[in-house]
Design an enzyme around this catalytic site. Sequence first.
Site, PDB file in Angstrom:
ATOM      1  CG  HIS A  58     -15.639   8.698  22.512  1.00 25.56           C
ATOM      2  ND1 HIS A  58     -16.798   9.383  22.256  1.00 25.56           N
ATOM      3  CD2 HIS A  58     -14.870   8.851  21.420  1.00 25.56           C
ATOM      4  CE1 HIS A  58     -16.730   9.910  21.056  1.00 25.56           C
ATOM      5  NE2 HIS A  58     -15.573   9.606  20.531  1.00 25.56           N
TER       6      HIS A  58
HETATM    7  P1  TYD Z   1     -20.764   9.537  19.606  1.00 22.35           P
HETATM    8  O1  TYD Z   1     -19.583   9.244  18.738  1.00 22.35           O
HETATM    9  O2  TYD Z   1     -20.790   8.926  20.970  1.00 22.35           O
HETATM   10  O3  TYD Z   1     -20.976  11.103  19.739  1.00 22.35           O
HETATM   11  P2  TYD Z   1     -20.091  12.242  20.435  1.00 22.35           P
HETATM   12  O4  TYD Z   1     -18.691  11.733  20.573  1.00 22.35           O
HETATM   13  O5  TYD Z   1     -20.184  13.401  19.505  1.00 22.35           O
HETATM   14  O6  TYD Z   1     -20.693  12.608  21.732  1.00 22.35           O
HETATM   15  O7  TYD Z   1     -22.077   9.117  18.788  1.00 22.35           O
HETATM   16  C1  TYD Z   1     -23.365   9.432  19.249  1.00 22.35           C
HETATM   17  C2  TYD Z   1     -24.345   8.453  18.620  1.00 22.35           C
HETATM   18  O8  TYD Z   1     -24.318   8.571  17.207  1.00 22.35           O
HETATM   19  C3  TYD Z   1     -24.033   6.996  18.953  1.00 22.35           C
HETATM   20  O9  TYD Z   1     -25.279   6.336  19.191  1.00 22.35           O
HETATM   21  C4  TYD Z   1     -23.433   6.452  17.694  1.00 22.35           C
HETATM   22  C5  TYD Z   1     -24.023   7.316  16.603  1.00 22.35           C
HETATM   23  N1  TYD Z   1     -23.071   7.501  15.499  1.00 22.35           N
HETATM   24  C6  TYD Z   1     -23.249   6.813  14.311  1.00 22.35           C
HETATM   25  O10 TYD Z   1     -24.197   6.022  14.161  1.00 22.35           O
HETATM   26  N2  TYD Z   1     -22.360   7.005  13.300  1.00 22.35           N
HETATM   27  C7  TYD Z   1     -21.311   7.851  13.414  1.00 22.35           C
HETATM   28  O11 TYD Z   1     -20.505   8.013  12.464  1.00 22.35           O
HETATM   29  C8  TYD Z   1     -21.119   8.565  14.653  1.00 22.35           C
HETATM   30  C9  TYD Z   1     -19.969   9.509  14.846  1.00 22.35           C
HETATM   31  C10 TYD Z   1     -22.022   8.362  15.665  1.00 22.35           C
END
Ligand code: TYD
Length: 140
Positions: A58
């Site tokens: 992302h």
């Molecule tokens: P995401 O940022 O998409 O993870 P990655 O980039 O590591 O694959 O986040 C995964 C899930 O965690 C998503 O449902 C949002 C949640 N999340 C939070 O609630 N707070 C946060 O600070 C982060 C980074 C993620």
Amino acid sequence: MKAPTETTVFDCSVLELPRIHNRAGNITPLENNRHIPFEIERIYYLYDVPGGESRGGHGHKDLQQLIIAASGSFDVLIDDGTNKRVVTLNRPYYGLLMTPGIWRELLNFSSGAICLVLASTEYDEDDYIRDYNEYLNYKS
Ligand code: TYD
């Protein structure tokens, strides 16, 4: 500062962080606006990543981050829609400074790796661009 639509992977940099060396182990201290060029609003860490899995996939519009391999190693693929770079993080005293507007994927996690992220804002789903084509449109 450049608009997030204008940033490139060359605006991201690897910072060497302070290291207080001791025969009984090392300390890396990080202070707002001294070692990190933004105010830290949030810290999170990724761990127990199964072998072969990747994370990220992302972009962020406003968020700045410092990404650190607190333990183990992993690669960060950064992409601005035109250029791509792979940065390997494998020491706790280096941090990848991510400017806003950059697509990223985290991959090749070693067993037991811990990815520590210092972030400039609280969690905000509206700041994410999760679709790559949407990201390319945003950058064009
Ligand atoms: P995401 O940022 O998409 O993870 P990655 O980039 O590591 O694959 O986040 C995964 C899930 O965690 C998503 O449902 C949002 C949640 N999340 C939070 O609630 N707070 C946060 O600070 C982060 C980074 C993620």
